[in-house]
Design a protein around this motif. Structure first.
Motif, mmCIF file in Angstrom:
data_model
loop_
_atom_site.group_PDB
_atom_site.id
_atom_site.type_symbol
_atom_site.label_atom_id
_atom_site.label_comp_id
_atom_site.label_asym_id
_atom_site.label_seq_id
_atom_site.Cartn_x
_atom_site.Cartn_y
_atom_site.Cartn_z
ATOM 1 N N UNK A 73 0.836 -1.203 0.000
ATOM 2 C CA UNK A 73 0.000 0.000 0.000
ATOM 3 C C UNK A 73 0.871 1.253 0.000
ATOM 4 N N UNK A 74 1.969 1.214 0.744
ATOM 5 C CA UNK A 74 2.883 2.349 0.784
ATOM 6 C C UNK A 74 3.489 2.591 -0.593
ATOM 7 N N UNK A 75 3.927 1.529 -1.263
ATOM 8 C CA UNK A 75 4.506 1.672 -2.608
ATOM 9 C C UNK A 75 3.466 2.184 -3.601
ATOM 10 N N UNK A 76 2.243 1.681 -3.505
ATOM 11 C CA UNK A 76 1.176 2.138 -4.397
ATOM 12 C C UNK A 76 0.922 3.627 -4.192
ATOM 13 N N UNK A 77 0.800 4.063 -2.952
ATOM 14 C CA UNK A 77 0.549 5.475 -2.667
ATOM 15 C C UNK A 77 1.707 6.341 -3.159
ATOM 16 N N UNK A 78 2.917 5.872 -3.004
ATOM 17 C CA UNK A 78 4.082 6.654 -3.457
ATOM 18 C C UNK A 78 4.091 6.840 -4.968
ATOM 19 N N UNK A 79 3.577 5.861 -5.701
ATOM 20 C CA UNK A 79 3.491 6.005 -7.162
ATOM 21 C C UNK A 79 2.645 7.203 -7.563
ATOM 22 N N UNK A 80 1.748 7.606 -6.683
ATOM 23 C CA UNK A 80 0.844 8.711 -6.985
ATOM 24 C C UNK A 80 1.160 9.957 -6.164
ATOM 25 N N UNK A 81 2.383 10.036 -5.619
ATOM 26 C CA UNK A 81 2.838 11.249 -4.966
ATOM 27 C C UNK A 81 2.638 11.320 -3.462
ATOM 28 N N UNK A 82 2.119 10.285 -2.859
ATOM 29 C CA UNK A 82 1.918 10.278 -1.399
ATOM 30 C C UNK A 82 3.172 9.702 -0.741
ATOM 31 N N UNK A 83 4.204 10.546 -0.637
ATOM 32 C CA UNK A 83 5.525 10.077 -0.228
ATOM 33 C C UNK A 83 5.876 10.388 1.225
ATOM 34 N N UNK A 84 5.002 11.045 1.954
ATOM 35 C CA UNK A 84 5.362 11.539 3.278
ATOM 36 C C UNK A 84 5.005 10.615 4.428
ATOM 37 N N UNK A 85 4.423 9.465 4.146
ATOM 38 C CA UNK A 85 4.111 8.548 5.238
ATOM 39 C C UNK A 85 4.041 7.120 4.713
ATOM 40 N N UNK A 86 4.140 6.193 5.664
ATOM 41 C CA UNK A 86 3.924 4.782 5.345
ATOM 42 C C UNK A 86 2.513 4.430 5.789
ATOM 43 N N UNK A 87 1.924 3.461 5.116
ATOM 44 C CA UNK A 87 0.559 3.045 5.438
ATOM 45 C C UNK A 87 0.615 1.711 6.156
ATOM 46 N N UNK A 88 -0.258 1.564 7.141
ATOM 47 C CA UNK A 88 -0.245 0.401 8.022
ATOM 48 C C UNK A 88 -1.538 -0.388 7.880
ATOM 49 N N UNK A 89 -1.399 -1.700 7.954
ATOM 50 C CA UNK A 89 -2.558 -2.578 7.944
ATOM 51 C C UNK A 89 -3.115 -2.807 6.558
ATOM 52 N N UNK A 90 -4.151 -3.612 6.497
ATOM 53 C CA UNK A 90 -4.784 -3.869 5.210
ATOM 54 C C UNK A 90 -5.440 -2.588 4.709
ATOM 55 N N UNK A 91 -5.519 -2.449 3.398
ATOM 56 C CA UNK A 91 -6.205 -1.303 2.790
ATOM 57 C C UNK A 91 -7.224 -1.832 1.799
ATOM 58 N N UNK A 92 -8.240 -1.035 1.562
ATOM 59 C CA UNK A 92 -9.278 -1.407 0.611
ATOM 60 C C UNK A 92 -9.223 -0.433 -0.555
ATOM 61 N N UNK A 93 -9.131 -0.972 -1.751
ATOM 62 C CA UNK A 93 -9.050 -0.164 -2.967
ATOM 63 C C UNK A 93 -10.402 -0.173 -3.658
ATOM 64 N N UNK A 94 -10.917 1.027 -3.922
ATOM 65 C CA UNK A 94 -12.212 1.168 -4.590
ATOM 66 C C UNK A 94 -12.065 2.159 -5.736
ATOM 67 N N UNK A 95 -13.150 2.329 -6.470
ATOM 68 C CA UNK A 95 -13.189 3.406 -7.447
ATOM 69 C C UNK A 95 -13.218 4.729 -6.695
ATOM 70 N N UNK A 96 -13.053 5.820 -7.421
ATOM 71 C CA UNK A 96 -13.124 7.143 -6.808
ATOM 72 C C UNK A 96 -14.543 7.456 -6.370
#
Length: 121
Positions: A73-96
């Motif tokens: 999840x951290x790597x996915x978020x970083x691909x889109x510019x969210x580089x300032x934190x790491x993400x913890x735990x499971x995440x759920x991916x949905x449409x916008x």
């Protein structure tokens, strides 16, 4: 023919699990969707990270205290510019979200895009 799942759960060990979220936009549907999000993310409070206009990533709002780092999840978020934190735990991916702010299900093309993005080096 069964309907396509509306979301993907991305676990801390990189597994993707198809999840069906309630799509009802009434108050009851919103309550049901929240219950599924809390159960899926194993949390009491959740938040959303709008990765793009097409993809949202739902997270445990207190994941830092409750779960290990989710490197995928951290790597996915970083691909889109969210580089300032790491993400913890499971995440759920949905449409916008739509114009009224309701979460949209993942479309087939969006799922394919997520699979490609997650598998890219």
């Amino acid at each position: 023919m069964p309907s396509a799942p509306s979301a993907l759960l991305l676990t801390c060990d990189g597994q993707l699990v198809e999840i069906d979220l309630p799509t009802d936009t009434t108050e009851e549907g919103s309550d049901a969707r929240g219950a599924v999000l809390r159960a899926t993310l194993r949390c009491d409070r959740f938040d959303v990270v709008a990765l793009t206009t097409q993809w949202d990533m739902w997270i445990d709002d207190e994941g830092l205290f409750n779960h290990p780092v989710n490197p995928y999840a951290t790597a996915l978020a970083r691909r889109f510019g969210f580089v300032h934190q790491r993400y913890h735990g499971p995440v759920l991916l949905t449409g916008g979200a739509d114009a009224e702010g309701y979460t949209l299900p993942l479309l087939r093309d969006q799922m394919v895009g997520l699979f490609i993005t997650l598998s890219a080096p």
